[in-house]
Design an enzyme around this catalytic site. Structure first.
Site, PDB file in Angstrom:
ATOM      1  N   THR A 113      62.521  -6.768  -9.362  1.00  0.00           N
ATOM      2  CA  THR A 113      63.811  -6.985  -8.697  1.00  0.00           C
ATOM      3  C   THR A 113      64.255  -5.773  -7.879  1.00  0.00           C
ATOM      4  O   THR A 113      63.877  -4.632  -8.198  1.00  0.00           O
ATOM      5  CB  THR A 113      64.886  -7.301  -9.773  1.00  0.00           C
ATOM      6  OG1 THR A 113      66.181  -7.219  -9.186  1.00  0.00           O
ATOM      7  CG2 THR A 113      64.845  -6.318 -10.935  1.00  0.00           C
ATOM      8  N   ASP A 114      65.077  -6.020  -6.874  1.00  0.00           N
ATOM      9  CA  ASP A 114      65.669  -4.920  -6.091  1.00  0.00           C
ATOM     10  C   ASP A 114      66.563  -4.038  -6.968  1.00  0.00           C
ATOM     11  O   ASP A 114      66.840  -2.881  -6.634  1.00  0.00           O
ATOM     12  CB  ASP A 114      66.458  -5.462  -4.882  1.00  0.00           C
ATOM     13  CG  ASP A 114      67.534  -6.488  -5.216  1.00  0.00           C
ATOM     14  OD1 ASP A 114      67.755  -6.793  -6.416  1.00  0.00           O
ATOM     15  OD2 ASP A 114      68.179  -7.003  -4.277  1.00  0.00           O
ATOM     16  N   GLU A 115      67.013  -4.592  -8.107  1.00  0.00           N
ATOM     17  CA  GLU A 115      67.962  -3.849  -8.946  1.00  0.00           C
ATOM     18  C   GLU A 115      67.345  -2.591  -9.571  1.00  0.00           C
ATOM     19  O   GLU A 115      68.058  -1.714 -10.031  1.00  0.00           O
ATOM     20  CB  GLU A 115      68.534  -4.763 -10.043  1.00  0.00           C
ATOM     21  CG  GLU A 115      69.241  -5.963  -9.450  1.00  0.00           C
ATOM     22  CD  GLU A 115      70.181  -6.667 -10.413  1.00  0.00           C
ATOM     23  OE1 GLU A 115      70.685  -6.028 -11.337  1.00  0.00           O
ATOM     24  OE2 GLU A 115      70.382  -7.866 -10.216  1.00  0.00           O
ATOM     25  N   TYR A 169      69.618  -4.637 -17.915  1.00  0.00           N
ATOM     26  CA  TYR A 169      68.648  -5.555 -17.294  1.00  0.00           C
ATOM     27  C   TYR A 169      67.748  -4.795 -16.312  1.00  0.00           C
ATOM     28  O   TYR A 169      66.520  -4.834 -16.410  1.00  0.00           O
ATOM     29  CB  TYR A 169      69.373  -6.695 -16.558  1.00  0.00           C
ATOM     30  CG  TYR A 169      68.498  -7.418 -15.554  1.00  0.00           C
ATOM     31  CD1 TYR A 169      67.414  -8.189 -15.971  1.00  0.00           C
ATOM     32  CD2 TYR A 169      68.733  -7.319 -14.169  1.00  0.00           C
ATOM     33  CE1 TYR A 169      66.590  -8.841 -15.051  1.00  0.00           C
ATOM     34  CE2 TYR A 169      67.921  -7.965 -13.241  1.00  0.00           C
ATOM     35  CZ  TYR A 169      66.854  -8.718 -13.684  1.00  0.00           C
ATOM     36  OH  TYR A 169      66.026  -9.363 -12.774  1.00  0.00           O
ATOM     37  N   LYS A 204      63.649  -3.909 -16.442  1.00  0.00           N
ATOM     38  CA  LYS A 204      62.696  -4.318 -15.398  1.00  0.00           C
ATOM     39  C   LYS A 204      61.988  -3.087 -14.824  1.00  0.00           C
ATOM     40  O   LYS A 204      60.796  -3.124 -14.524  1.00  0.00           O
ATOM     41  CB  LYS A 204      63.412  -5.091 -14.278  1.00  0.00           C
ATOM     42  CG  LYS A 204      63.996  -6.434 -14.683  1.00  0.00           C
ATOM     43  CD  LYS A 204      62.968  -7.475 -15.075  1.00  0.00           C
ATOM     44  CE  LYS A 204      62.162  -7.971 -13.905  1.00  0.00           C
ATOM     45  NZ  LYS A 204      61.230  -9.080 -14.337  1.00  0.00           N
TER      46      LYS A 204
HETATM   47  N1  LIG Z   1      66.789 -14.970  -9.730  1.00  0.00           N
HETATM   48  C1  LIG Z   1      66.803 -13.907  -8.958  1.00  0.00           C
HETATM   49  O1  LIG Z   1      67.633 -13.798  -8.055  1.00  0.00           O
HETATM   50  C2  LIG Z   1      65.792 -12.803  -9.157  1.00  0.00           C
HETATM   51  C3  LIG Z   1      65.767 -11.757  -8.237  1.00  0.00           C
HETATM   52  C4  LIG Z   1      64.808 -10.755  -8.389  1.00  0.00           C
HETATM   53  C5  LIG Z   1      63.903 -10.821  -9.430  1.00  0.00           C
HETATM   54  N2  LIG Z   1      63.963 -11.840 -10.316  1.00  0.00           N
HETATM   55  C6  LIG Z   1      62.961 -11.859 -11.397  1.00  0.00           C
HETATM   56  O2  LIG Z   1      62.247 -13.083 -11.282  1.00  0.00           O
HETATM   57  C7  LIG Z   1      61.885 -13.560 -12.564  1.00  0.00           C
HETATM   58  C8  LIG Z   1      62.378 -14.976 -12.754  1.00  0.00           C
HETATM   59  O3  LIG Z   1      63.786 -14.998 -12.591  1.00  0.00           O
HETATM   60  P1  LIG Z   1      64.603 -16.353 -12.735  1.00  0.00           P
HETATM   61  O4  LIG Z   1      65.863 -16.174 -12.006  1.00  0.00           O
HETATM   62  O5  LIG Z   1      63.718 -17.496 -12.435  1.00  0.00           O
HETATM   63  O6  LIG Z   1      64.904 -16.320 -14.302  1.00  0.00           O
HETATM   64  P2  LIG Z   1      65.386 -17.473 -15.292  1.00  0.00           P
HETATM   65  O7  LIG Z   1      66.308 -16.798 -16.246  1.00  0.00           O
HETATM   66  O8  LIG Z   1      65.837 -18.677 -14.552  1.00  0.00           O
HETATM   67  O9  LIG Z   1      64.040 -17.884 -16.064  1.00  0.00           O
HETATM   68  C9  LIG Z   1      63.397 -17.059 -16.987  1.00  0.00           C
HETATM   69  C10 LIG Z   1      62.404 -17.913 -17.738  1.00  0.00           C
HETATM   70  O10 LIG Z   1      61.698 -17.063 -18.665  1.00  0.00           O
HETATM   71  C11 LIG Z   1      61.614 -17.734 -19.921  1.00  0.00           C
HETATM   72  N3  LIG Z   1      61.512 -16.713 -20.969  1.00  0.00           N
HETATM   73  C12 LIG Z   1      62.446 -15.821 -21.368  1.00  0.00           C
HETATM   74  N4  LIG Z   1      61.975 -15.054 -22.365  1.00  0.00           N
HETATM   75  C13 LIG Z   1      60.701 -15.457 -22.595  1.00  0.00           C
HETATM   76  C14 LIG Z   1      59.678 -15.033 -23.480  1.00  0.00           C
HETATM   77  N5  LIG Z   1      59.892 -14.042 -24.345  1.00  0.00           N
HETATM   78  N6  LIG Z   1      58.477 -15.655 -23.429  1.00  0.00           N
HETATM   79  C15 LIG Z   1      58.252 -16.676 -22.567  1.00  0.00           C
HETATM   80  N7  LIG Z   1      59.192 -17.127 -21.705  1.00  0.00           N
HETATM   81  C16 LIG Z   1      60.396 -16.517 -21.704  1.00  0.00           C
HETATM   82  C17 LIG Z   1      62.903 -18.547 -20.018  1.00  0.00           C
HETATM   83  O11 LIG Z   1      62.800 -19.589 -20.951  1.00  0.00           O
HETATM   84  C18 LIG Z   1      63.055 -19.023 -18.575  1.00  0.00           C
HETATM   85  O12 LIG Z   1      62.371 -20.227 -18.374  1.00  0.00           O
HETATM   86  C19 LIG Z   1      62.473 -12.571 -13.579  1.00  0.00           C
HETATM   87  O13 LIG Z   1      61.454 -11.694 -13.991  1.00  0.00           O
HETATM   88  C20 LIG Z   1      63.544 -11.849 -12.789  1.00  0.00           C
HETATM   89  O14 LIG Z   1      63.715 -10.530 -13.269  1.00  0.00           O
HETATM   90  C21 LIG Z   1      64.874 -12.828 -10.205  1.00  0.00           C
END
Ligand SMILES: NC(=O)c1ccc[n+]([C@@H]2O[C@H](COP(=O)([O-])OP(=O)(O)OC[C@H]3O[C@@H](n4cnc5c(N)ncnc54)[C@H](O)[C@@H]3O)[C@@H](O)[C@H]2O)c1
Length: 316
Positions: free
Chosen positions: A122-124, A146, A150
């Protein structure tokens, strides 16, 4: 190619699975997902009957299971994480466990099996930037538990590359938006509350700035890195569309035909970063550019939430 996709029942992961199975007709995908509050099998409805798709409910912290699943795959794309900053402020231990320990277990499984590792970050991790944009070489300076979890995961992935020669890429994405995002995140929360006629809580004065990338553009970028990314590299991924939180909420309300009187300013989040901005020259040099502009992406998103009321009502 056979992919292990962790967290594939969540927002970006499930969109990525749809994307891969649609665009690569000979690829197979195994999803491992713990199905936390943020994951749902309904997010995988489009692919559940596809013979090239398999779902396993499991925890990435289970190294043995990671190893077994990876033995049938060429690489792992790690989306699985605890992802909501506010939750990380109240219960950081969950974030340390899944985002750091879980990534470490997966890395061990990939190292033992000799598999490639794509870490979705993430950008964070860079922290806040008043002016200009972060490049991939900038130091990490995370603010929330968080973001810190990451950042720690990114460092572990890099260490496994330098120490053990593990083939890897890290993708640092800006805020994504689109269908199936859990309604605790800014845009779907605002849509859900506005549709229910409820107040829309906005942190501080609403002037914190974020870049917004439509989820399909993000999935296309990850797919490109999967195929064209150079080993051992980090890639920033963002549309460059930067708005204040107030502006994005106003745009969303406009599309819903609702008024600004629904907005209610609430006490700011502790440690709230003012602004994120990514320089994406490394990724654009590979040939990526966003295809969705904000208007189209937001219209598509709002339409999906209006048409899938039962999906988000179940999650509120
Ligand atoms: N959504 C955003 O805007 C964004 C931006 C930058 C980076 N990200 C990164 O992208 C990735 C996905 O983000 P998202 O928004 O789809 O998240 P989300 O919260 O919608 O989904 C996370 C998924 O991971 C699963 N999960 C959690 N803990 C687990 C474990 N211990 N074992 C197996 N599965 C597990 C959850 O059940 C869920 O399905 C993350 O790594 C996040 O840090 C997201």
């Amino acid at each position: 190619m056979d992919l292990l996709v962790t967290g594939g029942a969540g927002f970006i992961g499930s969109n990525f699975v749809d994307y891969i199975l649609k665009h690569h007709r000979d690829y197979k995908v195994i999803v491992i997902d713990k199905l936390t509050y943020a994951g749902g099998l309904d997010n995988l409805a489009k692919v559940e009957d596809n013979p090239r798709f398999r779902f396993i409910q499991g925890d990435i912290c289970d190294e043995k299971l990671d190893g077994e699943l990876l033995s049938d795959c060429d690489l792992v794309v790690n989306f699985a994480a605890q992802t909501h900053v506010d939750r990380s402020i109240h219960s950081p231990a969950d974030f340390v466990h899944t985002n750091i320990v879980g990534t470490h277990k997966l890395l061990e499984a990939a190292r033992r099996g000799g598999k490639r590792f794509l870490q979705v970050s993430t950008d964070e991790v860079y922290g806040s930037k008043e002016e200009g944009s972060f490049t991939e070489d900038d130091p990490l300076n995370p603010s929330s538990p968080y973001a810190a979890s990451k950042a720690a995961a990114d460092l572990l992935v890099l260490a496994y590359h330098r120490t053990y020669g593990l083939p890897m890429s890290i993708i640092r994405c800006s805020n994504n938006y689109g269908p199936r995002q859990y309604p605790e995140k800014l845009i779907p929360l605002m849509i859900a509350r506005a549709l229910r006629g409820e107040k829309l809580p906005l942190y501080g004065d609403g002037t914190n700035r974020r870049e917004w990338t439509y989820v399909e553009d993000c999935c296309r970028g990850i797919d490109l890195i999967l195929h064209e990314g150079k080993d051992g590299q980090i890639y920033n991924l963002s549309s460059g569309v930067e708005l204040t939180n107030l502006q994005i909420v106003r745009e969303t309300l406009n599309l819903l035909g609702k008024g600004e009187e629904l907005i209610e300013y609430v006490e700011d989040r502790p440690g709230h970063d003012r602004r994120y901005s990514l320089c994406c020259k490394k990724l654009t040099a590979l040939g990526w550019e966003p295809r969705w502009n904000l208007q189209e992406g937001l219209e598509q998103t709002v339409r999906w939430y209006v048409e899938n009321k039962e999906w988000w009502e179940r999650r509120l």
